[in-house]
Design a protein around this motif. Structure first.
Motif, mmCIF file in Angstrom:
data_model
loop_
_atom_site.group_PDB
_atom_site.id
_atom_site.type_symbol
_atom_site.label_atom_id
_atom_site.label_comp_id
_atom_site.label_asym_id
_atom_site.label_seq_id
_atom_site.Cartn_x
_atom_site.Cartn_y
_atom_site.Cartn_z
ATOM 1 N N LEU A 44 -5.018 74.294 45.674
ATOM 2 C CA LEU A 44 -4.408 73.304 46.557
ATOM 3 C C LEU A 44 -3.792 73.994 47.759
ATOM 4 C CD1 LEU A 44 -2.619 71.108 43.881
ATOM 5 C CD2 LEU A 44 -4.751 70.626 45.077
ATOM 6 N N THR A 45 -3.921 73.370 48.918
ATOM 7 C CA THR A 45 -3.333 73.937 50.121
ATOM 8 C C THR A 45 -1.890 73.461 50.241
ATOM 9 O OG1 THR A 45 -4.125 72.105 51.443
ATOM 10 C CG2 THR A 45 -5.544 74.035 51.309
ATOM 11 N N VAL A 46 -1.053 74.344 50.712
ATOM 12 C CA VAL A 46 0.358 74.023 50.891
ATOM 13 C C VAL A 46 0.579 73.690 52.356
ATOM 14 C CG1 VAL A 46 2.720 74.876 50.703
ATOM 15 C CG2 VAL A 46 1.008 75.554 49.015
ATOM 16 N N LYS A 47 1.107 72.512 52.618
ATOM 17 C CA LYS A 47 1.379 72.101 53.992
ATOM 18 C C LYS A 47 2.762 72.569 54.395
ATOM 19 C CE LYS A 47 -1.488 67.991 53.814
ATOM 20 N NZ LYS A 47 -1.522 66.538 53.977
ATOM 21 N N LYS A 48 2.870 73.012 55.629
ATOM 22 C CA LYS A 48 4.171 73.398 56.150
ATOM 23 C C LYS A 48 4.808 72.155 56.752
ATOM 24 C CE LYS A 48 2.938 78.155 56.933
ATOM 25 N NZ LYS A 48 2.880 79.262 57.857
ATOM 26 N N LEU A 49 5.831 71.664 56.084
ATOM 27 C CA LEU A 49 6.483 70.440 56.501
ATOM 28 C C LEU A 49 7.667 70.736 57.395
ATOM 29 C CD1 LEU A 49 6.434 68.614 53.071
ATOM 30 C CD2 LEU A 49 4.805 68.390 54.932
ATOM 31 N N LYS A 50 7.930 69.813 58.319
ATOM 32 C CA LYS A 50 9.042 69.995 59.238
ATOM 33 C C LYS A 50 9.709 68.642 59.448
ATOM 34 C CE LYS A 50 8.672 73.001 62.546
ATOM 35 N NZ LYS A 50 8.354 73.692 63.787
ATOM 36 N N TYR A 51 11.041 68.611 59.371
ATOM 37 C CA TYR A 51 11.804 67.402 59.606
ATOM 38 C C TYR A 51 12.905 67.697 60.606
ATOM 39 C CZ TYR A 51 14.831 63.392 58.740
ATOM 40 O OH TYR A 51 15.600 62.288 58.884
ATOM 41 N N ARG A 52 12.858 67.046 61.749
ATOM 42 C CA ARG A 52 13.816 67.251 62.825
ATOM 43 C C ARG A 52 13.951 68.709 63.217
ATOM 44 N NH1 ARG A 52 18.709 62.912 61.790
ATOM 45 N NH2 ARG A 52 17.356 61.078 61.730
#
Length: 56
Positions: A44-52
């Motif tokens: 599974l690929t890991v997404k780099k998440l960003k919030y604000r």
């Protein structure tokens, strides 16, 4: 597969999962069975998440 619930019909398409024999046996209620493991096609690929603007 066609199923019925409360007089309504619907279709169910079960997924098939390829498995291999793990060589491990289990026992449940006096019966023995062989444990099978799924074949993982790709990690599974890991997404780099960003919030604000902050990555998490």
């Amino acid at each position: 597969m066609k199923l019925y619930f409360l007089g309504l019909s619907y279709h169910c398409f079960p997924l098939s999962i390829d498995t291999i024999n793990s060589g491990i046996t289990g026992k449940f209620r006096g019966g023995t069975y062989k444990i099978r493991c799924p074949i993982v096609a790709s990690p599974l690929t890991v997404k780099k998440l960003k919030y604000r603007g902050i990555a998490y």
